[in-house]
Design a protein around this motif. Structure first.
Motif, PDB file in Angstrom:
ATOM      1  N   PRO A  14      52.872 -63.754   2.677  1.00 33.41           N
ATOM      2  CA  PRO A  14      53.210 -64.527   1.498  1.00 33.41           C
ATOM      3  C   PRO A  14      54.736 -64.888   1.180  1.00 33.41           C
ATOM      4  CG  PRO A  14      52.295 -62.363   1.021  1.00 33.41           C
ATOM      5  CD  PRO A  14      52.352 -62.445   2.538  1.00 33.41           C
ATOM      6  N   ALA A  15      54.990 -65.863   0.479  1.00 31.36           N
ATOM      7  CA  ALA A  15      56.247 -66.063   0.074  1.00 31.36           C
ATOM      8  C   ALA A  15      56.703 -64.764  -0.764  1.00 31.36           C
ATOM      9  CB  ALA A  15      56.104 -67.403  -0.706  1.00 31.36           C
ATOM     10  N   ASN A  16      58.137 -65.067  -0.688  1.00 28.48           N
ATOM     11  CA  ASN A  16      58.807 -63.799  -1.551  1.00 28.48           C
ATOM     12  C   ASN A  16      60.250 -63.826  -1.633  1.00 28.48           C
ATOM     13  OD1 ASN A  16      59.174 -61.530  -2.994  1.00 28.48           O
ATOM     14  ND2 ASN A  16      58.232 -60.061  -1.575  1.00 28.48           N
ATOM     15  N   ARG A  17      61.038 -63.159  -2.279  1.00 20.12           N
ATOM     16  CA  ARG A  17      62.307 -63.181  -2.396  1.00 20.12           C
ATOM     17  C   ARG A  17      62.998 -61.975  -2.151  1.00 20.12           C
ATOM     18  NH1 ARG A  17      66.682 -62.498  -6.123  1.00 20.12           N
ATOM     19  NH2 ARG A  17      68.372 -64.124  -5.882  1.00 20.12           N
ATOM     20  N   ILE A  18      63.859 -61.814  -1.291  1.00 22.19           N
ATOM     21  CA  ILE A  18      64.738 -60.422  -1.052  1.00 22.19           C
ATOM     22  C   ILE A  18      66.097 -60.549  -1.608  1.00 22.19           C
ATOM     23  CG2 ILE A  18      65.378 -59.052   1.059  1.00 22.19           C
ATOM     24  CD1 ILE A  18      63.690 -60.421   2.603  1.00 22.19           C
ATOM     25  N   ALA A  19      66.370 -59.399  -2.391  1.00 20.30           N
ATOM     26  CA  ALA A  19      67.685 -59.269  -2.993  1.00 20.30           C
ATOM     27  C   ALA A  19      68.791 -59.308  -2.166  1.00 20.30           C
ATOM     28  CB  ALA A  19      67.640 -58.282  -3.907  1.00 20.30           C
ATOM     29  N   ALA A  20      69.940 -59.513  -2.603  1.00 14.76           N
ATOM     30  CA  ALA A  20      71.013 -59.542  -1.882  1.00 14.76           C
ATOM     31  C   ALA A  20      71.432 -58.011  -0.960  1.00 14.76           C
ATOM     32  CB  ALA A  20      72.493 -59.796  -2.625  1.00 14.76           C
ATOM     33  N   ARG A  21      71.484 -58.343   0.172  1.00 14.11           N
ATOM     34  CA  ARG A  21      71.953 -57.122   1.231  1.00 14.11           C
ATOM     35  C   ARG A  21      70.687 -56.039   1.150  1.00 14.11           C
ATOM     36  NH1 ARG A  21      78.169 -56.093   0.498  1.00 14.11           N
ATOM     37  NH2 ARG A  21      79.213 -58.111   1.422  1.00 14.11           N
ATOM     38  N   GLN A  22      69.554 -56.651   1.089  1.00  8.46           N
ATOM     39  CA  GLN A  22      68.443 -55.717   0.882  1.00  8.46           C
ATOM     40  C   GLN A  22      67.471 -55.797   2.397  1.00  8.46           C
ATOM     41  OE1 GLN A  22      67.858 -53.163  -1.126  1.00  8.46           O
ATOM     42  NE2 GLN A  22      69.803 -53.694  -1.827  1.00  8.46           N
ATOM     43  N   THR A  23      66.649 -54.923   2.682  1.00  7.59           N
ATOM     44  CA  THR A  23      65.772 -55.097   3.898  1.00  7.59           C
ATOM     45  C   THR A  23      64.451 -54.823   3.348  1.00  7.59           C
ATOM     46  OG1 THR A  23      67.413 -54.267   5.330  1.00  7.59           O
ATOM     47  CG2 THR A  23      65.137 -54.337   5.848  1.00  7.59           C
ATOM     48  N   GLU A  24      63.594 -55.673   3.511  1.00  7.64           N
ATOM     49  CA  GLU A  24      62.105 -55.462   2.794  1.00  7.64           C
ATOM     50  C   GLU A  24      61.188 -55.210   4.026  1.00  7.64           C
ATOM     51  OE1 GLU A  24      58.575 -58.366   0.975  1.00  7.64           O
ATOM     52  OE2 GLU A  24      60.703 -59.188   1.228  1.00  7.64           O
TER      53      GLU A  24
END
Length: 235
Positions: free
Chosen positions: A147-157
């Motif tokens: 699914p579509a999503n958003r990752i914050a700055a300098r983060q790893t999901e």
């Protein structure tokens, strides 16, 4: 006879001269109109000049702001490519049987895929919905939604996906029988993530990251015996 001499005073009494001032000339109506017209035109000229100065100053200020934004966008906030990494692939379920009379293979397979998506940018990364694909010798045999999503700055999901074999996709695959008889099944997992990075809420830059892993599944041990992955990113 004595003569009389009568002296007449011819001198007249002098009167003081009164200075007569000439009356001030009355202003001419035409000259007044000319002066007012000249004054009005002068004000208009000054007003236009001030407007031009303000417009030029505003344009220069906007250009300066635009240049500063460009410098920041391509230096401090320069977009970087996200990285998709497949950390591990494990066999959750594997069942293979061969019908020697029909020369048919019955295969049930489920893989657990742990992957991570890293955003090295100073701003957030938004990606669209996609799918993780499971392939057998170039043929798609399974997929899992991402699914579509958003990752914050300098983060790893981190992500965990389950890839299940769709058995009907292998009904016409003649090489599967020989692979199962040999005890190894070659597979490939492919994940592609596409999205965009918005720099300073002005510049939207499209980025893409993909990973492809070639796997070898042991039928007898029911695990992954080898794994070789390739990663690619593109702006």
């Amino acid at each position: 006879m004595n003569g009389f001499s009568i002296k007449s005073d011819d001198k007249k009494e002098e009167k003081p001269a009164t200075a007569m001032l000439a009356p001030a000339p009355k202003p001419n109506a035409s000259s007044m109109e000319t002066q007012s017209a000249n004054g009005g035109s002068g004000k208009k000229v000054r007003r236009k000049r001030n407007c031009k100065i303000c417009i030029c100053f505003t344009i220069l200020l906007l250009l300066l702001i635009f240049v500063v934004i460009l410098i920041l966008a391509f230096t401090l906030f320069k977009p970087k490519r996200p990285v998709t990494t497949i950390d591990s692939v494990t066999v959750d379920r594997l069942r293979a049987s061969v019908n020697p009379l029909l020369l048919k293979v019955i295969l049930n397979l489920t893989l657990n895929v742990d992957l991570s998506l890293k955003n090295p940018n100073r701003v957030g990364f938004s990606y669209d919905s996609s799918s993780a694909l499971l392939n057998y010798r170039g043929q798609l045999i399974g997929e899992a939604p991402l699914p579509a999503n958003r990752i914050a700055a300098r983060q790893t999901e981190p992500m965990n996906l389950t890839l299940t074999l769709m058995a009907d996709r292998l009904l016409s695959e003649s090489q599967l029988l020989s692979d199962v008889m040999a005890g190894v099944i070659p597979l490939n997992t492919f994940v592609k993530v596409s999205g965009k990075v918005t720099v300073l809420k002005v510049f939207k830059i499209k980025v893409q990251s993909s990973s492809s892993c070639d796997l070898t599944i042991s039928v007898s041990d029911r695990n992954v015996t080898s794994q070789h992955c390739k990663y690619s990113t593109k702006l």
